[in-house]
Design a protein around this motif. Structure first.
Motif, PDB file in Angstrom:
ATOM      1  N   ILE A 197      38.147  32.797  42.062  1.00 36.39           N
ATOM      2  CA  ILE A 197      36.737  33.110  41.825  1.00 36.39           C
ATOM      3  C   ILE A 197      36.689  34.092  40.663  1.00 36.39           C
ATOM      4  N   HIS A 198      36.124  33.652  39.566  1.00 35.89           N
ATOM      5  CA  HIS A 198      36.123  34.450  38.348  1.00 35.89           C
ATOM      6  C   HIS A 198      35.486  35.818  38.585  1.00 35.89           C
ATOM      7  N   ASN A 199      36.130  36.837  38.053  1.00 29.18           N
ATOM      8  CA  ASN A 199      35.678  38.223  38.183  1.00 29.18           C
ATOM      9  C   ASN A 199      35.573  38.683  39.635  1.00 29.18           C
ATOM     10  N   PHE A 200      36.388  38.075  40.492  1.00 27.53           N
ATOM     11  CA  PHE A 200      36.434  38.513  41.885  1.00 27.53           C
ATOM     12  C   PHE A 200      37.881  38.563  42.359  1.00 27.53           C
ATOM     13  N   VAL A 201      38.444  37.410  42.734  1.00 24.47           N
ATOM     14  CA  VAL A 201      39.826  37.390  43.223  1.00 24.47           C
ATOM     15  C   VAL A 201      40.536  36.097  42.825  1.00 24.47           C
ATOM     16  N   SER A 202      41.869  36.173  42.856  1.00 24.64           N
ATOM     17  CA  SER A 202      42.735  34.997  42.728  1.00 24.64           C
ATOM     18  C   SER A 202      43.602  34.963  43.976  1.00 24.64           C
ATOM     19  N   GLN A 203      43.476  33.885  44.756  1.00 25.61           N
ATOM     20  CA  GLN A 203      44.122  33.819  46.071  1.00 25.61           C
ATOM     21  C   GLN A 203      45.209  32.761  46.093  1.00 25.61           C
ATOM     22  N   GLY A 204      46.341  33.095  46.697  1.00 25.73           N
ATOM     23  CA  GLY A 204      47.438  32.146  46.770  1.00 25.73           C
ATOM     24  C   GLY A 204      48.321  32.403  47.977  1.00 25.73           C
TER      25      GLY A 204
END
Length: 206
Positions: free
Chosen positions: A90-97
């Motif tokens: 989610i741009h300008n929020f989080v990168s989840q993996g």
């Protein structure tokens, strides 16, 4: 654990409620736990995370968040993250993996761990925290990197317990940025961003 699209939004949505009736008493937290004063992250173990967009060095805190830090170490030691993808961006929020392989195939993890969100660590830019469902003690392998400072994801009280920060990206910040601006469809990267390997590394001077 399912794809968990709503999992980080649960906290922020819960903060939007309220009543316009001024005669209604304010809700009382049935089990108040005071937040811990902000502290600095400790770099106890460092890892080199190699991805198809480049490398990042992660510093993991096992001093302030021993359960969460050791949980991450366990997955790394078992090479669990090798071949997984950043499945939710989610741009300008989080990168989840850390929970799915290519094609959004779920990779089963170990039992859920106890939530360590009330340790005084904040969801600052480039910090790493555990993803979970709306159940507090439900985190397993999935993590996220904060693309901005997201204090709304911090511990508020026992009914809004937040998400447990347990590390930070200390090198390869440009890679973390590139991951977060990748093209997506329904928050899923159009081109897989694969974690090719995670290996222990020397912690640089911070």
């Amino acid at each position: 654990m399912k794809l968990l699209y709503p999992l980080l939004f649960a906290l922020t949505l819960s903060a939007c409620g309220g009543s316009s009736d001024s005669s209604s008493p304010a809700p009382v937290d049935p089990d108040p736990v005071p937040p811990v004063e902000d502290i600095e992250l400790s770099a106890d173990i460092c890892y080199l995370m190699s991805t198809t967009l480049g490398d990042m060095t992660l510093a993991i805190d096992t001093t302030n968040t021993p359960i969460t830090g050791q949980n991450f170490k366990r997955y790394v030691d078992d090479k669990f993250y090798d071949g997984t993808i950043f499945h939710r961006v989610i741009h300008n929020f989080v990168s989840q993996g850390g929970g799915f392989t290519s094609g959004l195939v779920e990779k089963p993890g170990y039992d859920p761990i106890e939530l360590e969100s009330n340790k005084g660590l904040t969801n600052a830019h480039y910090t790493i925290a555990m993803a979970r469902t709306n159940v507090a003690n439900s985190a397993t392998s999935q993590f996220y990197i904060n693309a901005l400072t997201n204090t709304d994801l911090d511990y508020q009280n026992s009914t809004s317990p937040g998400y447990a920060v347990f590390g930070q990206v200390i090198e390869g910040l440009d890679v973390a940025d590139q991951i977060n601006i990748t093209s997506t469809s329904n928050d899923v990267p159009v081109t897989d961003i694969v974690i090719t390997s995670v290996s222990e590394a020397n912690c640089p001077a911070m």
